[in-house]
Design a protein around this motif. Structure first.
Motif, PDB file in Angstrom:
ATOM      1  N   GLN A  17       0.828  -1.207   0.000  1.00 33.58           N
ATOM      2  CA  GLN A  17       0.000   0.000   0.000  1.00 33.58           C
ATOM      3  C   GLN A  17       0.861   1.255   0.000  1.00 33.58           C
ATOM      4  OE1 GLN A  17      -2.402   0.283   3.628  1.00 33.58           O
ATOM      5  NE2 GLN A  17      -1.282  -1.480   4.417  1.00 33.58           N
ATOM      6  N   THR A  18       0.408   2.262  -0.709  1.00 37.22           N
ATOM      7  CA  THR A  18       1.140   3.536  -0.735  1.00 37.22           C
ATOM      8  C   THR A  18       0.116   4.657  -0.553  1.00 37.22           C
ATOM      9  OG1 THR A  18       0.915   3.794  -3.136  1.00 37.22           O
ATOM     10  CG2 THR A  18       2.886   2.660  -2.355  1.00 37.22           C
ATOM     11  N   PRO A  19       0.614   5.802  -0.088  1.00 32.96           N
ATOM     12  CA  PRO A  19      -0.311   6.924   0.085  1.00 32.96           C
ATOM     13  C   PRO A  19      -0.720   7.529  -1.259  1.00 32.96           C
ATOM     14  CG  PRO A  19       1.944   7.566   0.641  1.00 32.96           C
ATOM     15  CD  PRO A  19       1.981   6.105   0.346  1.00 32.96           C
ATOM     16  N   MET A  20      -1.586   8.542  -1.211  1.00 33.21           N
ATOM     17  CA  MET A  20      -2.043   9.236  -2.421  1.00 33.21           C
ATOM     18  C   MET A  20      -0.885   9.793  -3.217  1.00 33.21           C
ATOM     19  SD  MET A  20      -5.493  11.466  -2.050  1.00 33.21           S
ATOM     20  CE  MET A  20      -4.623  12.788  -2.836  1.00 33.21           C
ATOM     21  N   LYS A  21      -1.142  10.006  -4.502  1.00 39.83           N
ATOM     22  CA  LYS A  21      -0.168  10.615  -5.419  1.00 39.83           C
ATOM     23  C   LYS A  21       1.006   9.706  -5.763  1.00 39.83           C
ATOM     24  CE  LYS A  21      -1.384  15.294  -4.027  1.00 39.83           C
ATOM     25  NZ  LYS A  21      -0.926  16.560  -3.442  1.00 39.83           N
ATOM     26  N   SER A  22       0.964   8.432  -5.325  1.00 37.67           N
ATOM     27  CA  SER A  22       2.040   7.533  -5.764  1.00 37.67           C
ATOM     28  C   SER A  22       1.453   6.465  -6.686  1.00 37.67           C
ATOM     29  CB  SER A  22       2.763   6.918  -4.571  1.00 37.67           C
ATOM     30  OG  SER A  22       1.918   6.778  -3.475  1.00 37.67           O
ATOM     31  N   ILE A  32      -2.051   1.233 -15.797  1.00 32.93           N
ATOM     32  CA  ILE A  32      -1.475  -0.114 -15.945  1.00 32.93           C
ATOM     33  C   ILE A  32      -1.243  -0.420 -17.421  1.00 32.93           C
ATOM     34  CG2 ILE A  32      -2.037  -2.593 -15.798  1.00 32.93           C
ATOM     35  CD1 ILE A  32      -1.281  -1.671 -13.076  1.00 32.93           C
ATOM     36  N   LEU A  33      -2.238  -0.201 -18.254  1.00 32.97           N
ATOM     37  CA  LEU A  33      -2.106  -0.551 -19.676  1.00 32.97           C
ATOM     38  C   LEU A  33      -1.105   0.348 -20.390  1.00 32.97           C
ATOM     39  CD1 LEU A  33      -5.834  -1.389 -20.539  1.00 32.97           C
ATOM     40  CD2 LEU A  33      -3.892  -2.963 -20.518  1.00 32.97           C
ATOM     41  N   GLU A  34      -0.993   1.601 -19.933  1.00 31.25           N
ATOM     42  CA  GLU A  34       0.032   2.460 -20.523  1.00 31.25           C
ATOM     43  C   GLU A  34       1.425   1.923 -20.187  1.00 31.25           C
ATOM     44  OE1 GLU A  34      -0.344   6.920 -20.615  1.00 31.25           O
ATOM     45  OE2 GLU A  34      -2.016   6.493 -19.259  1.00 31.25           O
ATOM     46  N   LEU A  35       1.578   1.438 -18.953  1.00 29.32           N
ATOM     47  CA  LEU A  35       2.890   0.965 -18.508  1.00 29.32           C
ATOM     48  C   LEU A  35       3.255  -0.397 -19.094  1.00 29.32           C
ATOM     49  CD1 LEU A  35       2.693   1.978 -14.731  1.00 29.32           C
ATOM     50  CD2 LEU A  35       4.273   2.929 -16.425  1.00 29.32           C
ATOM     51  N   ASP A  41      -6.980  19.555 -10.794  1.00 32.50           N
ATOM     52  CA  ASP A  41      -6.102  20.052 -11.870  1.00 32.50           C
ATOM     53  C   ASP A  41      -4.651  19.629 -11.666  1.00 32.50           C
ATOM     54  OD1 ASP A  41      -5.760  21.666  -9.689  1.00 32.50           O
ATOM     55  OD2 ASP A  41      -6.110  23.564 -10.724  1.00 32.50           O
ATOM     56  N   LEU A  42      -4.460  18.551 -10.916  1.00 32.97           N
ATOM     57  CA  LEU A  42      -3.114  17.984 -10.775  1.00 32.97           C
ATOM     58  C   LEU A  42      -2.610  17.436 -12.105  1.00 32.97           C
ATOM     59  CD1 LEU A  42      -3.219  15.958  -7.415  1.00 32.97           C
ATOM     60  CD2 LEU A  42      -1.901  18.033  -7.906  1.00 32.97           C
ATOM     61  N   LEU A  43      -3.505  16.733 -12.836  1.00 28.94           N
ATOM     62  CA  LEU A  43      -3.088  16.069 -14.072  1.00 28.94           C
ATOM     63  C   LEU A  43      -3.714  16.705 -15.312  1.00 28.94           C
ATOM     64  CD1 LEU A  43      -3.565  12.363 -12.865  1.00 28.94           C
ATOM     65  CD2 LEU A  43      -1.414  13.617 -13.000  1.00 28.94           C
ATOM     66  N   GLY A  92      -3.144  11.404 -17.787  1.00 25.43           N
ATOM     67  CA  GLY A  92      -2.212  12.529 -17.802  1.00 25.43           C
ATOM     68  C   GLY A  92      -0.987  12.326 -16.925  1.00 25.43           C
ATOM     69  N   TYR A  93      -0.803  11.075 -16.433  1.00 20.73           N
ATOM     70  CA  TYR A  93       0.381  10.816 -15.609  1.00 20.73           C
ATOM     71  C   TYR A  93       1.629  10.945 -16.457  1.00 20.73           C
ATOM     72  CZ  TYR A  93      -2.672   8.972 -12.003  1.00 20.73           C
ATOM     73  OH  TYR A  93      -3.634   8.840 -11.049  1.00 20.73           O
TER      74      TYR A  93
END
Lengths: 239, 239
Positions: free
Chosen positions: A52-57, A92-95, A132-134, B236-237
């Motif tokens: 598990q990781t926090p937000m934004k990761s 996931i699919l982009e990566l 508007d982060l992304l 948009g990542y």
């Protein structure tokens, strides 16, 4: 070869999970997710490895899930709502689109909130994230304008965070150019979770303090009305 | 007092039902629905009274469900997908908002189709029904124009029926004014049901014979792309 399940858990309450989501979590050796969502389903995770990781990761989380699968471990990466809307399926699919994946749909926040409000969606509707982060804010403004112009019922996701406190007020300002101040608005915090808070109001009477990051806001179209504590958008039946 | 459950059954396959949907069907003495959807869940209905009517008798079906509840029988009225989007929740509440009701959300067709296509939704998206039985065609055209202008991913519901064969072609004509002919399009018939048929194509290459009443069509936004047989809309990542 191992498999990656990209699983939507809806509200996270057991009752909103689908049979397939439960099956895929059960079949996985590793569960990957944002700390807050992992907590919602922790009783399902006994004996499993949990990453598990926090937000934004999000990118780190997706890379970890892919790595587990490449090491031969069946893995589920969980998103609240549906993983294919503001969730992890795209990333996931982009990566890596060459591993074995299954997207398991879940109930997205607009539908969770709508179920608590009565029937506010019902007809053509759209979702707009105010984060508007992304996404450049100009793109978000253009979507708000277009959706208001087209008389769509509008579901606002991510309406507010610590760093974005005025986006919501600006969004309502834009929508109000096209819609009556009496337009019904439903505000649902923690939809269908313990501690759900639901407010039914109108465009002119929104209390911005009711809104935080865990809130979904639904704004009616020109035909939406309030009746007996429900928000209803008519489909157009002659009754 | 008896209760009316307004239940979304997603694709109708057991795996796409939520735990709550199963509980509510199980708790009901009477099940009301459109013949085609009743058939999808008939193995759950042993020993229950079933009231089914063909298409276009939605008002009659809702009145029947309300009547059963008023007679003291716990009743579930089932919709495919989510009952709060082009389903029965609104009509029930328009007809009678004083009985005890519970809206049980389900996976709507856009999400079922998206899960089969990869990750075509991901970002701001809208649903538009092309059925002009209850909605004037001018309103539908205006929504198509606005959605295309706002660069929303667009999910088209009810794209074609026996009586409406050209609406779909007209819709694509409108969207094509704003989007590249190379824009990815996913066409899914019977999403996540037995006999699912999935086609990934582009705006300029749609084969209208692939589309019928049981089909959902998803049209990408200006960033959507096709990769290894998946449709992906990036969030948009920076990866």
């Amino acid at each position: 070869m191992a498999k990656l399940y990209i699983v939507g858990i809806g509200s996270g309450k057991r009752e909103d999970l689908t049979i397939r989501a439960l099956e895929c979590i059960d079949a996985s050796k590793v569960i990957v997710g944002y700390t807050h969502y992992i907590k919602l389903i922790e009783d399902l995770l006994t004996g499993k490895e949990v990453y598990q990781t926090p937000m934004k990761s999000e990118v780190e989380r997706c890379r970890a899930a892919i790595k587990y699968v490449r090491e031969g471990l069946d893995t589920a990466i969980v998103s609240s709502g549906d993983p294919g809307l503001y969730g992890m399926a795209g990333l996931i699919l982009e990566l890596d689109s060459s591993i074995d994946i299954e997207v398991v749909p879940g109930i997205s926040a607009a539908f969770l909130a709508a179920a608590s409000l009565g029937a506010p969606l019902m007809h053509d509707f759209c979702t707009i994230s105010l984060s508007d982060l992304l996404t450049p804010w100009e793109v978000i403004e253009k979507r708000l304008e277009s959706a208001a112009l087209g008389d769509f019922v509008i579901a606002l996701y991510n309406p507010k965070s610590h760093s974005r406190v005025t986006n919501m007020e600006r969004a309502i300002e834009i929508i109000s150019k096209y819609r009556s101040p009496k337009t019904p608005v439903g505000i649902v915090k923690n939809a269908r979770r313990d501690g759900e808070v639901k407010t039914i109001t109108t465009l002119e009477n929104i209390n911005y303090d009711d809104i935080d990051m865990l809130t979904t806001v639904i704004i009616g179209n020109s035909n939406t009305f309030i009746k007996d504590g429900y928000i209803i958008t008519p489909r157009g039946y002659n009754i």
